[in-house]
Write an enzyme that holds these catalytic residues in place. Structure first.
Site, short mmCIF file in Angstrom:
data_model
loop_
_atom_site.label_atom_id
_atom_site.label_comp_id
_atom_site.label_asym_id
_atom_site.label_seq_id
_atom_site.Cartn_x
_atom_site.Cartn_y
_atom_site.Cartn_z
N ASP A 168 40.90 36.68 34.04
CA ASP A 168 41.23 36.03 35.30
C ASP A 168 42.15 34.85 34.99
O ASP A 168 41.99 34.18 33.96
CB ASP A 168 39.97 35.53 36.03
CG ASP A 168 40.23 35.26 37.50
OD1 ASP A 168 39.86 36.11 38.33
OD2 ASP A 168 40.84 34.22 37.82
N ASP A 200 41.53 35.80 27.36
CA ASP A 200 42.57 34.89 27.85
C ASP A 200 43.91 35.61 27.86
O ASP A 200 44.73 35.41 28.77
CB ASP A 200 42.66 33.65 26.95
CG ASP A 200 41.45 32.75 27.11
OD1 ASP A 200 40.89 32.70 28.22
OD2 ASP A 200 41.06 32.11 26.12
N ASP A 219 42.27 43.88 41.34
CA ASP A 219 41.71 43.53 42.65
C ASP A 219 42.41 42.24 43.06
O ASP A 219 41.94 41.15 42.77
CB ASP A 219 40.19 43.35 42.54
CG ASP A 219 39.53 43.17 43.89
OD1 ASP A 219 40.24 43.20 44.91
OD2 ASP A 219 38.31 42.98 43.94
N CYS A 249 40.86 43.55 49.51
CA CYS A 249 39.93 43.58 50.63
C CYS A 249 40.69 43.19 51.90
O CYS A 249 40.21 42.40 52.71
CB CYS A 249 38.74 42.66 50.39
SG CYS A 249 39.16 40.97 49.95
#
Length: 386
Positions: free
Chosen positions: A249, A273, A287, A340
Site C-alpha cells: 500500500d 514496500d 482495488d 467499489c
C-alpha cells in the site's frame, strides 16, 4: 439519555459534519467526551447521524433547513412522528418547532432531493444506472448489512453459524455467495466473539467476497494485493487456494493490522514496500482508490464531499496505478482492476483508458454488482497479459 436528548445530540453533531468535519471522527470524539452516554446511547446517536446523512437532501427539504435541527425535523416527520412530542424544549430536548419550520412535501421535490444525490452527479448516475437509478438510490438511503466472510481454512459456514450462535450472534447464509453470512442480531458482539477471535470469520461485504471468488486462482500462484489497505481481500484470496501472498500500500500504515489478522486467519503475508523486489506476480489485484459510490450508505458524508475535480483526480490516479501494477504482472499473468464504485468513468472508463494506452492485454472477465439490501456496489475486471 432520553430519546429527545439523543435527537438533540445528533442535531449538534450533524451541524459539525455539515460544516465540513468528517462524520466518523466527529462521532468518535463525541463518544470519548460524552461520559453520560452509555453504549446504547452512543449507538442510537450514531444511527441518527448516519441515517440523516444518507438522506441529507430529502430530510432537509421536509425539515425546512439543511441544518442538524432541520434534518432531525425531517427525519421525525418522515417516520410519522410528531416532532413536538420529542422537541419540547424541556431538559436536553431541542426547542419546539416553529411555524416557519414547516418544510415541504417530497412529492414537490426535484429528483436530486428526492433521490438524495448532488445535482451535478445525478446525470452521471443516471447514465451509469439507467432504469436502476431509483432502486439504487433507494438502497443507498438505507443502512448497510453487517456481513461476515467464513474463513474456509478454519471451517465451513454451518460451523461458523453454530459458533457465532453460542455468543448470541444470529446469522443467515447469503443465497448467492457461499462464504457470506449476514448478521441478523448481535452485530455489536462480533468483534469479541470466539468465531472472530479465532479467525473463523472476518467482516467483509458480500459483493467483495463474490468478486474474490471469481478470480482465477490455482495452487502455488504468487499474488500481490497492490492497494491492500487493511488486507481484507488479501485474506479472502488466501483462504481459497495455497498462494504466496504479498501486500503493498502506498501508505504502509494502512496495513498495520494485517500481520495480526493474517496470523489469526492462518495465513502468511509478505508486506512489501517495493513490490518489484519480489515480482513478477501471477496475479496482481488493484482495488483502486475511488469515490466509493457503491458503499455510500456506509460512508454517506463521502457522497456530499465528492466534487467534479475530485472525481477527475481519482480517474487519473486509477489509470496511473493500473499502469504501475501492470509492470508487475508475469507473462500470461492476470491484472485485476476493482473498485467499489458504480460510476462509469471509474469502472469501464478506467479500463478503457488503460487499454488504450497499453497493448498486450485481453479482458478475461468483467463483473459488476449494484448496491442491494445484501451487498454493496462493486466492479471488477480481469485482464490477461498476452
Amino acid at each position: 439519555m432520553t430519546p429527545a436528548a439523543r435527537i438533540a445530540a445528533a442535531a449538534a453533531l450533524l451541524d459539525t459534519v455539515l460544516a465540513g468535519a468528517p462524520a466518523e471522527r466527529t462521532l468518535t470524539n463525541w463518544a470519548r467526551g460524552a461520559r453520560y452516554a452509555g453504549s446504547k446511547d452512543r449507538a442510537a446517536v450514531r444511527d441518527l447521524v448516519y441515517d440523516a446523512l444518507r438522506r441529507r437532501r430529502s430530510l432537509a427539504w421536509v425539515g425546512g433547513a439543511e441544518s442538524g435541527r432541520g434534518l432531525m425535523l425531517g427525519a421525525l416527520r418522515l417516520s410519522g412522528t410528531d416532532p413536538s412530542l420529542l422537541m419540547t424544549g424541556e431538559g436536553h430536548a431541542l426547542s419546539s418547532p416553529l411555524e416557519d419550520e414547516g418544510g415541504r412535501s417530497l412529492a414537490e421535490a426535484p429528483d436530486g432531493v428526492r433521490l438524495d444525490m448532488p445535482d451535478w452527479l445525478l446525470p452521471r448516475l443516471s447514465a451509469a444506472l439507467d432504469e436502476d437509478l431509483e432502486a439504487v438510490c433507494g438502497v443507498l438511503a438505507l443502512r448497510g448489512p453487517t456481513t461476515l466472510r467464513v474463513n474456509l481454512l478454519r471451517g465451513d459456514r454451518p460451523m461458523a453459524q453454530e459458533v457465532l450462535a453460542e455468543d448470541g450472534i444470529e446469522t443467515e447464509p447469503d443465497s448467492q455467495v457461499p462464504t457470506a453470512l449476514h448478521v441478523k442480531t448481535g452485530a455489536s458482539k462480533v468483534a469479541n466473539s470466539r468465531a472472530y477471535l479465532t479467525g473463523l470469520v472476518e467482516l467483509q461485504d458480500a459483493s467483495s467476497q463474490a468478486a474474490v471468488l471469481r478470480l482465477p486462482f490455482r495452487g502455488g500462484m504468487t499474488v500481490l494485493d497492490y492497494c491492500a489497505g487493511g488486507g481484507g481481500k488479501t485474506l479472502a484470496m488466501g483462504a481459497l487456494a495455497r498462494l504466496r501472498l504479498a501486500a503493498h500500500d502506498v501508505d504502509p500504515r494502512r496495513m498495520a493490522d494485517l500481520p495480526a489478522r493474517a496470523h489469526r486467519a492462518g495465513l502468511a503475508v509478505s508486506l512489501l514496500d517495493d513490490p518489484a523486489s519480489l515480482g513478477p506476480f501471477d496475479l496482481v489485484l488493484v482495488d483502486a482508490p475511488c469515490s466509493g459510490s457503491g458503499t455510500w450508505r456506509r460512508t454517506p458524508d463521502a457522497k456530499w464531499r465528492l466534487t467534479q475535480d475530485r472525481l477527475n483526480d481519482l480517474c487519473t490516479l486509477q489509470t496511473t496505478i493500473l499502469t504501475e501494477a501492470a509492470a508487475l504482472v508475469a507473462a500470461n499473468g492476470c491484472l485485476v482492476y476493482a473498485t467499489c464504485s458504480i460510476l462509469t468513468e471509474e469502472c469501464d472508463g478506467a479500463v478503457a483508458e488503460f487499454m488504450s494506452r497499453n497493448t498486450g492485454w485481453a479482458m478475461e472477465d468483467r463483473w459488476k454488482a449494484l448496491p442491494t439490501p445484501f451487498g454493496d456496489g462493486f466492479f471488477q475486471v480481469v485482464l490477461r497479459r498476452l
